[in-house]
Design an enzyme around this catalytic site. Structure first.
Site, PDB file in Angstrom:
ATOM      1  N   GLY A 124       0.905  -2.141   4.061  1.00 30.12           N
ATOM      2  CA  GLY A 124       1.649  -0.894   3.900  1.00 30.12           C
ATOM      3  C   GLY A 124       2.908  -0.868   4.736  1.00 30.12           C
TER       4      GLY A 124
ATOM      5  N   GLY B  23      -8.466   4.916   7.302  1.00 34.02           N
ATOM      6  CA  GLY B  23      -8.085   6.318   7.509  1.00 34.02           C
ATOM      7  C   GLY B  23      -6.592   6.494   7.716  1.00 34.02           C
ATOM      8  N   PHE B  24      -5.959   5.491   8.309  1.00 29.62           N
ATOM      9  CA  PHE B  24      -4.548   5.628   8.649  1.00 29.62           C
ATOM     10  C   PHE B  24      -3.817   4.301   8.478  1.00 29.62           C
ATOM     11  CE2 PHE B  24      -7.041   8.683  10.940  1.00 29.62           C
ATOM     12  CZ  PHE B  24      -6.366   9.867  10.692  1.00 29.62           C
ATOM     13  N   GLY B  25      -2.548   4.402   8.088  1.00 29.39           N
ATOM     14  CA  GLY B  25      -1.713   3.211   8.059  1.00 29.39           C
ATOM     15  C   GLY B  25      -1.153   2.942   9.444  1.00 29.39           C
ATOM     16  N   GLY B  26      -0.557   1.787   9.594  1.00 30.38           N
ATOM     17  CA  GLY B  26       0.168   1.475  10.831  1.00 30.38           C
ATOM     18  C   GLY B  26      -0.695   1.138  12.034  1.00 30.38           C
TER      19      GLY B  26
ATOM     20  N   HIS C  59      -1.464  -1.001  -4.169  1.00 28.28           N
ATOM     21  CA  HIS C  59      -2.718  -0.539  -3.566  1.00 28.28           C
ATOM     22  C   HIS C  59      -2.609   0.977  -3.333  1.00 28.28           C
ATOM     23  CE1 HIS C  59      -6.366  -1.228  -1.110  1.00 28.28           C
ATOM     24  NE2 HIS C  59      -5.867  -0.333  -0.263  1.00 28.28           N
TER      25      HIS C  59
ATOM     26  N   SER D  85       0.838  -1.193   0.000  1.00 25.54           N
ATOM     27  CA  SER D  85       0.000   0.000   0.000  1.00 25.54           C
ATOM     28  C   SER D  85       0.875   1.245   0.000  1.00 25.54           C
ATOM     29  CB  SER D  85      -0.912   0.001   1.228  1.00 25.54           C
ATOM     30  OG  SER D  85      -1.570   1.244   1.303  1.00 25.54           O
TER      31      SER D  85
ATOM     32  N   MET E 123     -11.857   5.694  -0.298  1.00 23.00           N
ATOM     33  CA  MET E 123     -12.493   5.928   1.006  1.00 23.00           C
ATOM     34  C   MET E 123     -13.069   7.333   0.927  1.00 23.00           C
ATOM     35  SD  MET E 123      -9.458   4.220   3.205  1.00 23.00           S
ATOM     36  CE  MET E 123      -8.374   4.277   1.798  1.00 23.00           C
TER      37      MET E 123
ATOM     38  N   ASP F 208      -4.514   4.178  -1.761  1.00 25.02           N
ATOM     39  CA  ASP F 208      -5.571   4.605  -0.837  1.00 25.02           C
ATOM     40  C   ASP F 208      -5.957   6.053  -1.091  1.00 25.02           C
ATOM     41  OD1 ASP F 208      -6.042   2.349   0.908  1.00 25.02           O
ATOM     42  OD2 ASP F 208      -3.975   2.631   1.591  1.00 25.02           O
TER      43      ASP F 208
ATOM     44  N   MET G 103     -11.926  -4.825   5.397  1.00 24.21           N
ATOM     45  CA  MET G 103     -11.054  -3.935   6.175  1.00 24.21           C
ATOM     46  C   MET G 103     -10.790  -4.587   7.526  1.00 24.21           C
ATOM     47  SD  MET G 103     -10.435  -1.576   4.101  1.00 24.21           S
ATOM     48  CE  MET G 103      -9.352  -0.729   5.245  1.00 24.21           C
TER      49      MET G 103
ATOM     50  N   ASP H  51      -7.154  -5.757   4.401  1.00 24.99           N
ATOM     51  CA  ASP H  51      -6.491  -4.455   4.314  1.00 24.99           C
ATOM     52  C   ASP H  51      -6.426  -3.808   5.693  1.00 24.99           C
ATOM     53  OD1 ASP H  51      -5.432  -2.055   3.500  1.00 24.99           O
ATOM     54  OD2 ASP H  51      -7.233  -1.359   2.461  1.00 24.99           O
ATOM     55  N   GLY H  52      -5.199  -3.686   6.198  1.00 18.67           N
ATOM     56  CA  GLY H  52      -4.977  -2.996   7.463  1.00 18.67           C
ATOM     57  C   GLY H  52      -4.332  -3.890   8.502  1.00 18.67           C
ATOM     58  N   GLY H  53      -3.153  -3.505   8.954  1.00 16.23           N
ATOM     59  CA  GLY H  53      -2.483  -4.278  10.006  1.00 16.23           C
ATOM     60  C   GLY H  53      -2.004  -5.645   9.550  1.00 16.23           C
TER      61      GLY H  53
HETATM   62  C1  DX5 Z   1      -6.216   2.027   5.751  1.00 18.94           C
HETATM   63  C2  DX5 Z   1      -5.825   1.774   4.322  1.00 18.94           C
HETATM   64  C3  DX5 Z   1      -4.817   0.690   4.178  1.00 18.94           C
HETATM   65  C4  DX5 Z   1      -3.464   1.026   4.757  1.00 18.94           C
HETATM   66  C5  DX5 Z   1      -2.827  -0.248   5.266  1.00 18.94           C
HETATM   67  O1  DX5 Z   1      -7.104   3.075   5.782  1.00 18.94           O
HETATM   68  O2  DX5 Z   1      -6.966   1.420   3.569  1.00 18.94           O
HETATM   69  O3  DX5 Z   1      -4.672   0.296   2.807  1.00 18.94           O
HETATM   70  O4  DX5 Z   1      -2.615   1.623   3.822  1.00 18.94           O
HETATM   71  O5  DX5 Z   1      -1.662   0.085   5.912  1.00 18.94           O
HETATM   72  P1  DX5 Z   1      -0.990  -0.827   7.041  1.00 18.94           P
HETATM   73  O6  DX5 Z   1      -0.549  -2.082   6.379  1.00 18.94           O
HETATM   74  O7  DX5 Z   1       0.135   0.037   7.510  1.00 18.94           O
HETATM   75  O8  DX5 Z   1      -2.031  -1.057   8.104  1.00 18.94           O
HETATM   76 ZN    ZN Z   2      -6.679   0.491   1.518  1.00 20.00          ZN
END
Ligand code: DX5
Ligand code: ZN
Length: 231
Positions: free
Chosen positions: A195, A140-143, A31, A6, A66, A33, A135, A173-175
């Site tokens: 990501g 909204g946020f990575g990490g 990917h 991502s 999103m 976002d 999801m 997608d996510g974590g």
């Molecule tokens: C979250 C995004 C994800 C995000 C995943 O809102 O849709 O695609 O980039 O990032 P990680 O892998 O860091 O959780």
């Molecule tokens: Zn995403």
């Protein structure tokens, strides 16, 4: 199996170099976002950035909207070079026409579902999509930390896919990291968006290879368990 780094976790000051890194990594999809500051409390980037990155790689561009008003963004992202566009099932009554519009633009169709939304919400659309994107964090946020309570939704989607003879991808997608990816694969996912875990490594290609191997191992273990005769 799809491994999809991502771009949200890339160095935004070096997006061209980061895209080139993905190009050399052996990843299947990139990917992308897209956040509008309304559907989610953050902003990312728009079709102009996607268009600028498009000539740098032939990797499949997986756009994740999103956004509260995706209807105004489908054409711009299709023109910018998206191969697949995901919209959210939380948009309710508009979902059918949005999926149809993505298809009519000649792009693959993705449907995303947030952690609090019941999996039954996606059931009417399963035969019209190429990917169901579950999801595994609140978008909204990575990490962020992986939400384990979302895994039964992956299992349910995999059961419906099997029962109905469909072949849409089940994405997570996510974590998604080197531990949670195996749990996702075991639950039935086959597309893995990651990501922080992938972009955080100096050697992205090695990280992609490692994630692929972990998925293969988890899938083989699931198959072996299914073959054990019940006593
Ligand atoms: C979250 C995004 C994800 C995000 C995943 O809102 O849709 O695609 O980039 O990032 P990680 O892998 O860091 O959780
Ligand atoms: Zn995403």
């Amino acid at each position: 199996m799809i491994i999809a780094p991502s771009l949200l976790a890339a160095d935004f000051g070096r997006l061209a170099a980061e895209t080139a890194r993905v190009n050399r990594s052996g990843a299947d999809w990139l990917h992308l976002d897209i956040m509008d500051g309304h559907f989610v409390p953050n902003l990312s980037f728009g079709p102009g950035v996607v268009k600028a990155l498009r000539p740098l790689t032939r990797v499949f561009f997986d756009v994740h909207l999103m956004c509260s008003k995706p209807e105004i963004l489908l054409e711009p992202f299709a023109r910018a070079g998206a191969d697949q566009i995901n919209i959210h099932v939380e948009l309710g009554a508009q979902v059918t026409s949005l999926l149809w519009k993505i298809r009519s633009l000649g792009r693959k169709v993705g449907l995303a579902i947030n952690p609090p939304t019941q999996i039954s919400a996606v059931q009417p659309y399963l035969d019209s999509i190429d990917e169901l994107l579950v999801m595994t964090v609140n978008p909204g946020f990575g990490g962020q930390a992986f939400i384990y309570e979302t895994l039964p939704k992956v299992e349910q989607a995999a059961a419906w896919r099997r029962e109905r003879g469909l072949n849409f991808h089940i994405g997570v997608d996510g974590g998604v990291d080197f531990t949670t990816v195996a749990d996702c694969a075991h639950a039935g996912a086959d597309a893995f968006v990651s990501g922080t875990t992938l972009f955080g490594k100096r050697n992205l290609a090695a990280a992609v290879r490692k994630m692929r191997a972990l998925v293969q191992r988890a899938a083989a273990r699931s198959a072996a368990t299914e073959c054990v005769p019940a006593r």
